[in-house]
Design a protein around this motif. Structure first.
Motif, short mmCIF file in Angstrom:
data_model
loop_
_atom_site.label_atom_id
_atom_site.label_comp_id
_atom_site.label_asym_id
_atom_site.label_seq_id
_atom_site.Cartn_x
_atom_site.Cartn_y
_atom_site.Cartn_z
N LEU A 62 37.91 71.40 82.74
CA LEU A 62 38.56 70.10 82.91
C LEU A 62 37.83 69.01 82.13
O LEU A 62 38.47 68.14 81.53
CB LEU A 62 38.62 69.74 84.39
CG LEU A 62 39.52 70.60 85.28
CD1 LEU A 62 39.42 70.17 86.74
CD2 LEU A 62 40.97 70.53 84.81
N LEU A 63 36.51 69.05 82.12
CA LEU A 63 35.74 68.04 81.38
C LEU A 63 36.05 68.11 79.89
O LEU A 63 36.21 67.07 79.22
CB LEU A 63 34.25 68.24 81.62
CG LEU A 63 33.69 67.77 82.96
CD1 LEU A 63 32.25 68.21 83.13
CD2 LEU A 63 33.80 66.24 83.07
N ALA A 64 36.13 69.32 79.34
CA ALA A 64 36.43 69.46 77.92
C ALA A 64 37.83 68.94 77.60
O ALA A 64 38.04 68.23 76.60
CB ALA A 64 36.30 70.93 77.50
N GLU A 65 38.79 69.26 78.45
CA GLU A 65 40.17 68.80 78.22
C GLU A 65 40.29 67.30 78.43
O GLU A 65 41.04 66.62 77.70
CB GLU A 65 41.11 69.56 79.15
CG GLU A 65 41.21 71.04 78.83
CD GLU A 65 41.98 71.83 79.86
OE1 GLU A 65 42.28 73.02 79.62
OE2 GLU A 65 42.29 71.28 80.94
N MET A 66 39.55 66.76 79.39
CA MET A 66 39.54 65.31 79.60
C MET A 66 38.97 64.59 78.39
O MET A 66 39.51 63.56 77.96
CB MET A 66 38.72 64.98 80.85
CG MET A 66 39.37 65.33 82.17
SD MET A 66 38.19 65.49 83.54
CE MET A 66 37.33 63.93 83.42
N PHE A 67 37.88 65.10 77.84
CA PHE A 67 37.26 64.46 76.69
C PHE A 67 38.21 64.44 75.50
O PHE A 67 38.33 63.42 74.80
CB PHE A 67 35.97 65.19 76.31
CG PHE A 67 35.28 64.61 75.10
CD1 PHE A 67 34.43 63.52 75.22
CD2 PHE A 67 35.50 65.14 73.84
CE1 PHE A 67 33.81 62.98 74.11
CE2 PHE A 67 34.88 64.60 72.72
CZ PHE A 67 34.03 63.52 72.86
N GLY A 105 34.45 55.53 73.69
CA GLY A 105 35.56 55.44 74.63
C GLY A 105 35.84 56.77 75.32
O GLY A 105 36.15 56.80 76.52
N ALA A 106 35.73 57.87 74.56
CA ALA A 106 35.99 59.19 75.15
C ALA A 106 34.94 59.55 76.18
O ALA A 106 35.26 60.09 77.25
CB ALA A 106 36.03 60.24 74.04
N ILE A 107 33.67 59.26 75.90
CA ILE A 107 32.60 59.58 76.84
C ILE A 107 32.72 58.73 78.10
O ILE A 107 32.57 59.22 79.23
CB ILE A 107 31.23 59.40 76.17
CG1 ILE A 107 31.03 60.47 75.09
CG2 ILE A 107 30.10 59.47 77.20
CD1 ILE A 107 29.76 60.29 74.29
N VAL A 108 33.00 57.45 77.93
CA VAL A 108 33.16 56.56 79.08
C VAL A 108 34.33 57.00 79.96
O VAL A 108 34.22 57.07 81.19
CB VAL A 108 33.35 55.10 78.60
CG1 VAL A 108 33.86 54.23 79.75
CG2 VAL A 108 32.04 54.54 78.07
N ALA A 109 35.46 57.33 79.32
CA ALA A 109 36.64 57.74 80.08
C ALA A 109 36.40 59.07 80.78
O ALA A 109 36.83 59.26 81.93
CB ALA A 109 37.84 57.85 79.15
N THR A 110 35.71 59.99 80.12
CA THR A 110 35.40 61.28 80.76
C THR A 110 34.48 61.08 81.95
O THR A 110 34.64 61.71 83.00
CB THR A 110 34.76 62.23 79.74
OG1 THR A 110 35.63 62.39 78.61
CG2 THR A 110 34.51 63.59 80.36
N GLY A 111 33.49 60.19 81.79
CA GLY A 111 32.61 59.89 82.91
C GLY A 111 33.35 59.30 84.09
O GLY A 111 33.05 59.62 85.26
N GLN A 112 34.34 58.47 83.81
CA GLN A 112 35.16 57.91 84.90
C GLN A 112 35.97 59.01 85.57
O GLN A 112 36.16 59.01 86.80
CB GLN A 112 36.09 56.83 84.34
CG GLN A 112 36.81 56.03 85.39
CD GLN A 112 35.98 54.88 85.93
OE1 GLN A 112 34.76 54.90 85.88
NE2 GLN A 112 36.66 53.88 86.45
#
Length: 294
Positions: A165-170, A135-142
């Motif tokens: 931002l990618l790290a914080e998003m994940f 779920g975290a990888i999918v949401a970060t990709g979005q």
């Protein structure tokens, strides 16, 4: 019963015997990989879901952001209001996608697939970890799609900024997915799950500072933003974006005041630690709930 009958029964017994593999760390790691891979395939094959998850934040950013910007343009010189809203829309995209990823557990339960996973010779914790990572990888990709819109709202295309931002998003996506998995562990239909998630997520989203500044709030509203866990996921995103912007100091103080505990200004590292600790705690509760699930 003669001797031949006894031998036939013995052979039949031996033919139907089943050997269950012993659980091991290797089996658990493989289970995590399989669950994660399944989450990614499910998302990539659902293009309607991919588009629908982007519509709402894009509307908020370009429609509501433009409308609100026309009202406050004179009070915040030197910056587009959409630039302020941009970190909040990143968080909204990530959170909504993570929530839907966690909800797939209820879907799997309705169709019986979850039961097949639970009887597999792997720990239930491995299934939960795989689900949260997926779920975290999918949401970060979005969220990467929203990152691609940065130039349209005055945010520079900076590789160091995007990595941050990618790290914080994940991290935010992992925590929200763990929260959703914890709620979904006992629920049996999608309507109940999404009703409860909307009731929990939407107030936290509005109270996180994603769409309005946290400065100069009434005392009761300030308290709600401080105790809101999502505030500590949104603020690091905004701090990272504003560190790459050239805005007047007085405007920065209004739009990017950070989070304060009384007179203590909470550093970004501590905010990230709060989100990480919350994510691990929710993951632990989710694993415990799955161990008690049928």
């Amino acid at each position: 019963m003669d001797e031949s009958d006894g031998e036939a029964m013995t052979m039949a017994t031996e033919a139907v015997s089943v050997r269950v593999p012993v659980r091991s760390a290797g089996h658990d790691l493989r289970a995590i990989k399989i669950v994660l891979h399944r989450e990614m395939l499910r998302f990539l094959n659902d293009r309607i879901r991919m588009l629908s998850m982007l519509v709402q934040p894009v509307l908020w950013l370009f429609v509501m952001g433009t409308g609100l910007g026309s009202l406050v343009r004179g009070s915040i010189p030197g910056i587009d209001y959409r630039t302020f809203m941009y970190p909040g829309m990143i968080s909204m995209t990530v959170i909504m996608t993570a929530m839907f990823s966690a909800g797939s557990i209820v879907w799997d339960r309705e169709f019986g697939f979850l039961r097949e996973m639970l009887v597999a010779p792997v720990s239930r914790g491995a299934i939960v970890v795989g689900k949260c990572l997926g779920g975290a990888i999918v949401a970060t990709g979005q969220g990467v799609v929203i990152l691609a819109l940065a130039g349209l709202v005055g945010v520079p295309y900076s590789p160091p900024l995007f990595v941050t931002l990618l790290a914080e998003m994940f991290l935010a996506a992992f925590t929200i997915t763990a929260f959703g998995v914890m709620l979904a562990a006992r629920m049996k239909n999608m309507q109940t799950f999404f009703g409860l998630m909307q009731m929990a997520i939407m107030p936290m989203m509005f109270l996180s500072g994603a769409m309005f500044p946290l400065a100069n709030l009434p005392s009761w509203l300030h308290v709600l933003t401080v105790v809101n866990p999502m505030t500590y996921a949104v603020d690091p995103l905004r701090q990272a974006v504003f560190s790459y912007l050239d805005v007047p100091a007085q405007v920065n103080a209004v739009l990017n005041p950070g989070v304060r505990w009384f007179d203590f200004h909470v550093p970004v590292a501590l905010e990230i630690g709060v989100v990480a600790a919350l994510g691990l705690a929710l993951l632990g509760v989710g694993i415990a709930e799955f161990r008690r699930a049928e």
